[in-house]
Design an enzyme around this catalytic site. Structure first.
Site, PDB file in Angstrom:
ATOM      1  N   ASP A   8       1.005  -1.188   0.103  1.00  0.00           N
ATOM      2  CA  ASP A   8       0.115  -0.017  -0.086  1.00  0.00           C
ATOM      3  C   ASP A   8       0.780   1.247   0.072  1.00  0.00           C
ATOM      4  OD1 ASP A   8      -1.574  -2.353   0.647  1.00  0.00           O
ATOM      5  OD2 ASP A   8      -2.999  -0.703   1.827  1.00  0.00           O
ATOM      6  N   GLU A  39      -4.413   1.665  -3.233  1.00  0.00           N
ATOM      7  CA  GLU A  39      -5.763   2.156  -2.617  1.00  0.00           C
ATOM      8  C   GLU A  39      -5.518   3.399  -1.729  1.00  0.00           C
ATOM      9  OE1 GLU A  39      -7.561   0.110   0.589  1.00  0.00           O
ATOM     10  OE2 GLU A  39      -5.968  -0.025   1.708  1.00  0.00           O
ATOM     11  N   ASN A  40      -4.374   3.615  -1.346  1.00  0.00           N
ATOM     12  CA  ASN A  40      -3.848   5.108  -0.253  1.00  0.00           C
ATOM     13  C   ASN A  40      -3.561   6.036  -1.116  1.00  0.00           C
ATOM     14  OD1 ASN A  40      -3.532   2.344   1.709  1.00  0.00           O
ATOM     15  ND2 ASN A  40      -4.987   3.927   2.484  1.00  0.00           N
ATOM     16  N   ASN A  67     -10.434  -1.754   0.566  1.00  0.00           N
ATOM     17  CA  ASN A  67     -11.393  -1.025   0.958  1.00  0.00           C
ATOM     18  C   ASN A  67     -11.601   0.545   0.441  1.00  0.00           C
ATOM     19  OD1 ASN A  67      -8.960  -1.269   2.739  1.00  0.00           O
ATOM     20  ND2 ASN A  67     -10.531   0.149   4.241  1.00  0.00           N
ATOM     21  N   HIS A  68     -10.533   1.146   0.443  1.00  0.00           N
ATOM     22  CA  HIS A  68     -10.639   2.684   0.003  1.00  0.00           C
ATOM     23  C   HIS A  68     -11.003   2.920  -1.392  1.00  0.00           C
ATOM     24  CE1 HIS A  68      -9.771   3.555   4.213  1.00  0.00           C
ATOM     25  NE2 HIS A  68      -8.518   2.905   4.146  1.00  0.00           N
ATOM     26  N   HIS A 150      -6.787  -8.587   0.248  1.00  0.00           N
ATOM     27  CA  HIS A 150      -6.726  -7.232   1.032  1.00  0.00           C
ATOM     28  C   HIS A 150      -7.428  -7.504   2.257  1.00  0.00           C
ATOM     29  CE1 HIS A 150      -6.052  -3.056   1.295  1.00  0.00           C
ATOM     30  NE2 HIS A 150      -7.018  -2.813   1.823  1.00  0.00           N
ATOM     31  N   HIS A 175      -3.387  -4.380   3.386  1.00  0.00           N
ATOM     32  CA  HIS A 175      -4.264  -3.451   4.167  1.00  0.00           C
ATOM     33  C   HIS A 175      -3.640  -3.071   5.501  1.00  0.00           C
ATOM     34  CE1 HIS A 175      -8.152  -1.832   5.840  1.00  0.00           C
ATOM     35  NE2 HIS A 175      -7.936  -2.985   6.763  1.00  0.00           N
ATOM     36  N   HIS A 177      -0.735  -2.333   6.558  1.00  0.00           N
ATOM     37  CA  HIS A 177       0.269  -1.449   6.480  1.00  0.00           C
ATOM     38  C   HIS A 177       1.664  -1.977   7.272  1.00  0.00           C
ATOM     39  CE1 HIS A 177      -2.187   2.076   4.667  1.00  0.00           C
ATOM     40  NE2 HIS A 177      -2.534   1.067   4.049  1.00  0.00           N
TER      41      HIS A 177
HETATM   42 FE   LIG Z   1      -4.130   0.447   2.792  1.00  0.00          FE
HETATM   43 FE   LIG Z   2      -7.164  -1.075   3.091  1.00  0.00          FE
END
Ligand SMILES: [Fe+2]
Ligand SMILES: [Fe+2]
Length: 262
Positions: A8, A39-40, A67-68, A150, A175, A177
């Site tokens: 990520d 995703e981030n 999820n983001h 994830h 996910h 991190h």
């Molecule tokens: Fe993330």
């Molecule tokens: Fe995530």
């Protein structure tokens, strides 16, 4: 075939750190395929066409998410149309984007599957039968399959590793991190790690400025978060894939990003 998978990437600082690190990563690991969880990448949460283009420009071949992914509405059309970007396959049917794709690397066709856990995560369907149907569909048209799982909890991720052992080249967790110390090739030939980790600021809290995250915990009040840029690190893995589509090795890459000039 060597696959570099980058954990990520958080915000502009994470992208800048990765850009600075890419020439060295290429030189030392000679990847045929570079995958990144994005995703981030946009402001610390979500992805946009601009941040995706930034990854492609620095040599990434495909992008997974999590999820983001739907944070930025302007990205929805792009998620539908760009074949190099995937989101978890077990989200609601009809949600923007797709859960798998196929890319070419070193003259081989590589299937990429993105799945979300269901423990402490929102997903429309169980990732386990979803993984079965995707692998069934992709195995005839590809030479190897890489899965980004994830998820929040280690148990569900380890279970997915066993579920797919011997059927895919790698199950790589994302996910949380935080990189885990369990990278290995499972007995059936699938490279596995619970979490690849984060490419971003180590002196924050999962990518957020630490004083803001601390204020939230101390006061229990809402705090506006921004992305930390202090002490950028690269968290990634390199998976070597054999000609039969299973893994020979998995190696963690945990190193500070080079100093940036700009
Ligand atoms: Fe993330
Ligand atoms: Fe995530």
């Amino acid at each position: 075939m060597r696959v570099l998978f980058i954990g990520d990437v958080v915000g502009k600082p994470g992208r800048a750190g990765l850009r600075a690190a890419m020439p060295g990563l290429r030189e030392r690991h000679s990847p045929d395929l570079v995958l990144v969880n994005g995703e981030n990448s946009a402001g610390g949460l979500g992805i946009t066409q601009k941040t995706a283009d930034d990854f492609f420009d620095m040599g990434c071949d495909a992008i997974t998410t999590g999820n983001h992914v739907y944070r930025h509405r302007e990205a929805y059309d792009f998620l539908d149309t760009d074949e190099r970007v995937v989101r978890p396959a077990n989200y609601t049917k009809g949600s923007p984007g797709k859960g798998s794709t196929v890319v070419e690397a070193a003259g081989r066709r590589v299937g990429i599957i993105n799945l979300s856990g269901q423990v402490q995560m929102r997903a429309a369907r169980s990732p386990f039968p979803e993984a079965d149907s995707l692998v069934d569909r992709l195995e005839d048209e590809t030479d190897a399959i890489i899965v980004d799982f994830h998820g929040e909890v280690t148990s569900e991720k380890i279970a997915m590793g066993w579920h797919l052992d011997g059927r895919v080249a790698a199950v790589l967790g994302t996910h949380t991190h935080v990189p885990t110390a369990d990278a290995r090739v499972l007995p059936g030939g699938t490279a596995f790690i619970c979490d690849v980790g984060m490419t971003g600021a180590r002196n924050g809290v999962l990518g957020v400025r630490r004083e803001q995250a601390l204020e939230g915990f101390r006061t229990q009040m809402p705090v506006k978060f921004s992305t930390s840029d202090e002490d950028l690190w690269i968290n990634a893995v390199v998976v070597t894939v054999r000609d039969d589509g299973l893994a020979e090795s998995i190696e963690q890459v945990l190193e500070p990003a080079p100093e940036q000039t700009a």
